[in-house]
Design an enzyme around this catalytic site. Structure first.
Site, PDB file in Angstrom:
ATOM      1  N   TYR A   1       5.823  14.089  21.132  1.00  0.00           N
ATOM      2  CA  TYR A   1       4.378  14.200  20.981  1.00  0.00           C
ATOM      3  C   TYR A   1       4.083  15.283  19.940  1.00  0.00           C
ATOM      4  O   TYR A   1       4.201  16.469  20.197  1.00  0.00           O
ATOM      5  CB  TYR A   1       3.698  14.570  22.303  1.00  0.00           C
ATOM      6  CG  TYR A   1       3.910  13.595  23.433  1.00  0.00           C
ATOM      7  CD1 TYR A   1       4.280  12.268  23.201  1.00  0.00           C
ATOM      8  CD2 TYR A   1       3.739  13.993  24.758  1.00  0.00           C
ATOM      9  CE1 TYR A   1       4.487  11.384  24.244  1.00  0.00           C
ATOM     10  CE2 TYR A   1       3.933  13.118  25.813  1.00  0.00           C
ATOM     11  CZ  TYR A   1       4.312  11.812  25.550  1.00  0.00           C
ATOM     12  OH  TYR A   1       4.514  10.939  26.592  1.00  0.00           O
TER      13      TYR A   1
ATOM     14  N   SER B   1      -0.745   6.279  31.906  1.00  0.00           N
ATOM     15  CA  SER B   1      -1.890   5.412  31.559  1.00  0.00           C
ATOM     16  C   SER B   1      -2.439   4.676  32.777  1.00  0.00           C
ATOM     17  O   SER B   1      -2.689   3.465  32.722  1.00  0.00           O
ATOM     18  CB  SER B   1      -1.490   4.404  30.472  1.00  0.00           C
ATOM     19  OG  SER B   1      -1.124   5.053  29.283  1.00  0.00           O
ATOM     20  N   PRO B   2      -2.667   5.395  33.901  1.00  0.00           N
ATOM     21  CA  PRO B   2      -3.199   4.709  35.083  1.00  0.00           C
ATOM     22  C   PRO B   2      -4.638   4.234  34.907  1.00  0.00           C
ATOM     23  O   PRO B   2      -5.137   3.466  35.720  1.00  0.00           O
ATOM     24  CB  PRO B   2      -3.104   5.787  36.176  1.00  0.00           C
ATOM     25  CG  PRO B   2      -3.208   7.079  35.423  1.00  0.00           C
ATOM     26  CD  PRO B   2      -2.468   6.831  34.140  1.00  0.00           C
ATOM     27  N   LEU B   3      -5.282   4.688  33.823  1.00  0.00           N
ATOM     28  CA  LEU B   3      -6.642   4.236  33.513  1.00  0.00           C
ATOM     29  C   LEU B   3      -6.651   3.269  32.336  1.00  0.00           C
ATOM     30  O   LEU B   3      -7.656   3.133  31.630  1.00  0.00           O
ATOM     31  CB  LEU B   3      -7.544   5.448  33.228  1.00  0.00           C
ATOM     32  CG  LEU B   3      -7.641   6.459  34.374  1.00  0.00           C
ATOM     33  CD1 LEU B   3      -8.542   7.627  33.985  1.00  0.00           C
ATOM     34  CD2 LEU B   3      -8.157   5.795  35.639  1.00  0.00           C
ATOM     35  N   GLY B   4      -5.502   2.601  32.114  1.00  0.00           N
ATOM     36  CA  GLY B   4      -5.441   1.614  31.040  1.00  0.00           C
ATOM     37  C   GLY B   4      -5.705   2.206  29.674  1.00  0.00           C
ATOM     38  O   GLY B   4      -6.450   1.635  28.880  1.00  0.00           O
TER      39      GLY B   4
ATOM     40  N   GLY C   1      -7.480   4.664  28.973  1.00  0.00           N
ATOM     41  CA  GLY C   1      -8.899   4.995  28.867  1.00  0.00           C
ATOM     42  C   GLY C   1      -9.828   3.794  28.929  1.00  0.00           C
ATOM     43  O   GLY C   1     -11.040   3.950  29.112  1.00  0.00           O
ATOM     44  N   PHE C   2      -9.282   2.595  28.803  1.00  0.00           N
ATOM     45  CA  PHE C   2     -10.122   1.401  28.725  1.00  0.00           C
ATOM     46  C   PHE C   2     -10.860   1.147  30.037  1.00  0.00           C
ATOM     47  O   PHE C   2     -12.033   0.725  30.038  1.00  0.00           O
ATOM     48  CB  PHE C   2      -9.258   0.192  28.361  1.00  0.00           C
ATOM     49  CG  PHE C   2     -10.023  -0.977  27.828  1.00  0.00           C
ATOM     50  CD1 PHE C   2     -10.778  -0.864  26.671  1.00  0.00           C
ATOM     51  CD2 PHE C   2      -9.997  -2.210  28.472  1.00  0.00           C
ATOM     52  CE1 PHE C   2     -11.488  -1.956  26.165  1.00  0.00           C
ATOM     53  CE2 PHE C   2     -10.692  -3.298  27.974  1.00  0.00           C
ATOM     54  CZ  PHE C   2     -11.440  -3.167  26.820  1.00  0.00           C
TER      55      PHE C   2
END
Length: 329
Positions: A56, A204-207, A209-210
């Site tokens: 990163y 990415s449990p929130l897709g 951010g989507f």
């Protein structure tokens, strides 16, 4: 904020973590001072499981965390990763390296950047197709013997690879993308981790951010946002996937919470051995994510969520073709 055993190797950490990638790379512009304030607030809220990687930046995110860790190191579970190689002259190119000598040098470099003596959880970011997993994990195990690492992790591996690795040295955690629109871990990985006493760390449990509903158009992504290159956010896929966001928003409204909190509560409800690490560089969204811990889903809620987000609901692959070849190895 509850503190729970992360796997079976003695690592304890907060039930909710913080993905730090976007503070330094991939998701558009970044502001170190703002990110440091977010990290400070995370500590205040009890979010003490911080996730980074040497790639990163590269390296910038580990260096940022070093500043945030000053004075609170003993309270933070530091997770970092190695194994993905980036090329300065070809920004989009990726390689992998799981060779024993690289395992050792990468760990020592991360320790130096983070300015700590021990990494709490050290992941192989992606399996190196040219190096047997047993060889890489044996080298990682030596880091534990040396006191440089407390627990070993793997990212985006298959059940077969996980079992081979665990037979060489106990694995503490497996990190995989897991959310309402990425449910592939349910095809054996979750069950295997539960059986072996291994924690699952959904990124990415929130897709990406989507699923928060904040992203309305493709143009909402900054020019240097890597999500522009991901199939799920492109063309007709974007429009089809937004239909899921509408449905999540409607259920969240009924539940009296935000879409992001409903999506995160669903991931948390999948098991005590699951530790989501939603990423954010903003205090506002960090606090919203922590509040998701107060959202309790009933059996009826879970049934309604499964009805709108069955496995395979997303349109388009998670990554571009080259990157997809490195997942679930």
């Amino acid at each position: 904020m509850k503190t729970k055993a992360l796997g079976s190797q003695g690592v304890m950490t907060s039930e909710l973590g913080l993905g730090c990638m976007g503070m330094s790379d991939f998701y558009g512009s970044h502001d170190n001072e703002s990110s440091l304030k977010t990290l400070k607030r995370a500590y205040e809220l009890g979010v003490t499981f911080w996730d980074t990687s040497d790639m990163y930046g590269p390296y910038l995110n580990e260096e940022l965390l070093a500043k945030a860790l000053k004075g609170i190191r003993e309270h933070i579970t530091v997770a970092t990763k190695f194994g993905i190689i980036r090329y300065p002259d070809e920004p989009m190119k990726r390689g992998t390296n799981g060779k024993p000598e690289y395992v050792q040098s990468a760990c020592e470099a991360s320790l130096k950047r983070l300015q700590i003596d021990t990494i709490d959880l050290y992941y192989l970011h992606r399996k190196d197709p040219a190096t047997p997993i047993e060889v890489t994990v044996e080298a990682m195990g030596k880091l534990v013997q040396q006191g440089k690492v407390r627990g070993l992790g793997l990212s985006e591996v298959s059940v077969t690879t996980l079992r081979k690795a665990h037979a060489v040295h106990p694995i503490t955690a497996v990190q995989s993308e897991y959310s309402l629109w990425s449910r592939e871990p349910e095809d054996g990985l979750l069950q295997t981790c539960k059986e072996l006493g291994i924690a699952v760390v959904p990124y990415s449990p929130l897709g990406r951010g989507f699923l928060t509903g904040q992203i309305k158009r493709f143009e909402d992504f900054e020019e240097n946002d890597s999500r522009r290159l991901m199939p799920r956010f492109q063309g007709e896929n974007f429009n089809k996937n937004f239909e899921l966001v509408y449905k999540v928003e409607a259920l969240a409204k009924e539940k009296g919470c935000k879409p992001s909190q409903l999506a995160l509560a669903w991931v948390l409800a999948q098991g005590e051995y699951i530790f989501p690490i939603p990423g954010t560089k903003h205090i506002k969204y960090l606090e919203e994510n922590v509040a998701a811990l107060d959202v309790k889903l009933t059996a009826e809620d879970l049934e309604a969520i499964n009805a709108i987000a069955p496995k395979g609901v997303a349109s388009g692959e998670r990554y571009a073709e080259a990157a997809m070849k490195l997942v679930n190895q």
